[in-house]
Write an enzyme that holds these catalytic residues in place. Sequence first.
Site, PDB file in Angstrom:
ATOM      1  N   HIS A 198      17.477 -27.934  40.939  1.00  0.00           N
ATOM      2  CA  HIS A 198      16.302 -27.296  41.554  1.00  0.00           C
ATOM      3  C   HIS A 198      15.414 -28.321  42.261  1.00  0.00           C
ATOM      4  O   HIS A 198      15.434 -29.520  41.953  1.00  0.00           O
ATOM      5  CB  HIS A 198      15.508 -26.459  40.545  1.00  0.00           C
TER       6      HIS A 198
ATOM      7  N   GLU B 274      14.857 -22.484  41.980  1.00  0.00           N
ATOM      8  CA  GLU B 274      16.003 -22.554  41.080  1.00  0.00           C
ATOM      9  C   GLU B 274      17.304 -22.217  41.816  1.00  0.00           C
ATOM     10  O   GLU B 274      17.267 -21.689  42.942  1.00  0.00           O
ATOM     11  CB  GLU B 274      15.793 -21.555  39.924  1.00  0.00           C
TER      12      GLU B 274
ATOM     13  N   ASN C 158      19.419 -28.900  37.004  1.00  0.00           N
ATOM     14  CA  ASN C 158      20.276 -27.846  37.568  1.00  0.00           C
ATOM     15  C   ASN C 158      20.251 -27.867  39.105  1.00  0.00           C
ATOM     16  O   ASN C 158      20.712 -26.930  39.738  1.00  0.00           O
ATOM     17  CB  ASN C 158      19.836 -26.462  37.059  1.00  0.00           C
TER      18      ASN C 158
ATOM     19  N   ASP D 160       4.131 -27.448  42.538  1.00  0.00           N
ATOM     20  CA  ASP D 160       4.412 -26.228  41.760  1.00  0.00           C
ATOM     21  C   ASP D 160       3.480 -26.145  40.560  1.00  0.00           C
ATOM     22  O   ASP D 160       2.712 -27.062  40.295  1.00  0.00           O
ATOM     23  CB  ASP D 160       5.898 -26.159  41.354  1.00  0.00           C
TER      24      ASP D 160
HETATM   25  C1  F6R Z   1       7.890 -30.974  39.104  1.00  0.00           C
HETATM   26  C2  F6R Z   1       9.030 -30.388  39.770  1.00  0.00           C
HETATM   27  C3  F6R Z   1      10.395 -30.417  39.197  1.00  0.00           C
HETATM   28  C4  F6R Z   1      10.825 -31.809  38.768  1.00  0.00           C
HETATM   29  C5  F6R Z   1      12.258 -31.819  38.250  1.00  0.00           C
HETATM   30  C6  F6R Z   1      12.638 -33.173  37.689  1.00  0.00           C
HETATM   31  O1  F6R Z   1       6.721 -30.802  39.899  1.00  0.00           O
HETATM   32  O2  F6R Z   1       8.869 -29.857  40.817  1.00  0.00           O
HETATM   33  O3  F6R Z   1      11.288 -29.895  40.140  1.00  0.00           O
HETATM   34  O4  F6R Z   1      10.698 -32.689  39.860  1.00  0.00           O
HETATM   35  O5  F6R Z   1      12.431 -30.858  37.268  1.00  0.00           O
HETATM   36  O6  F6R Z   1      11.821 -33.438  36.575  1.00  0.00           O
HETATM   37  P1  F6R Z   1      11.773 -34.861  35.900  1.00  0.00           P
HETATM   38  O7  F6R Z   1      11.283 -35.803  36.946  1.00  0.00           O
HETATM   39  O8  F6R Z   1      10.800 -34.725  34.769  1.00  0.00           O
HETATM   40  O9  F6R Z   1      13.168 -35.178  35.474  1.00  0.00           O
END
Ligand code: F6R
Length: 237
Positions: free
Chosen positions: A136, A141, A134, A66
Site C-alpha cells: 500500500h 490498499e 502489502n 493519511d
Molecule cells: C503512513 C503511511 C503508510 C506507511 C507504510 C509503511 O503515513 O502512509 O503507508 O508509510 O505502512 O509503514 P512503516 O514505515 O511504519 O513501515
Amino acid sequence: MRVDIQPVETWASRVADLWTSRLLDQPTLRMCLATGATPVPVYAEMGRRVAAGAVSFARATVFVLDEWLGLPPGHEVRCDSMLQRDLLAHVDLDPGRVHTFDVDDGDPAAECRTYDAAIRDGGLDLAILGLGRNGHLGMNEPGTVFDAPTRIVELAEETRLGAARYGELATSPTHGVTVGLGPIGDAAEVWLLVRGAEKAGILSRVLEGPVGPDIPATRLRLHPRGLVLADADAVSS
Ligand code: F6R
C-alpha cells in the site's frame, strides 16, 4: 522511475541531502508526507539541519498523507501526532502551512473532498511515501485504482493490525482517510522510502512484478519522476 540504493548507515543522510537540495531550490515546496517508522531517521536529520541553519521549511507547505478514523485527537498512533512528534516539532514550519485531516467533526467524507481540493489547488511538488508490507501507499490498499481520489478507506487486515506497532490501542482502527493515488500520482516528484530487510519481499514485487492495483506502489513505475530510495537491507534477497 529510478531506484537509488544506499548503505544502511548513509541512507537517511542521502534522503536528507536530496530533500535539502529541493527545499533550497524551491523554498515554497508543497509536500505530502508519510508517517510511520520508515521516515523517522530522515525527519530527525532534517530537524538537525534546520537547527544548524542549513535549510528551512518556513515557506513550505505540508499535507499529512493519511489518518486513522476513530482515534481521539492527540492519540500517539494518530498520523498527525506522529508527524508532529517526528518532524514538525523539530523544523521551522509555520503551523498555518500544515494540513492535517480534520476527522473529529463528524463528516470525514466531506473533509476528504476539501482536502483533495486543497491539494489540487496548487498541486504537490513532492510526495514522500513509505511502503506498506502489502504494497500500500498511504492507506491506498491493494485493489485501489490508480486515479483514486482522497477518500475514506476500509483498511486491509494487515494494516489494521499493524497500527499497534505505533503505540497502545484499545482496538485497531478499521477505517482511515488517505490522499488518493490520483493526487499522489499527479505530484511532480514522488519518493518511496524503503528500509529494512522486512520490506525486501514486497519491494522486489514493486520493482519487478506486474504493474497494477494489486500492488498500489507499482504506480511509481509509471511516474516520470518516481524515485525509490532504498537501503541495502531492503534489496537483499
Ligand atoms: C503512513 C503511511 C503508510 C506507511 C507504510 C509503511 O503515513 O502512509 O503507508 O508509510 O505502512 O509503514 P512503516 O514505515 O511504519 O513501515
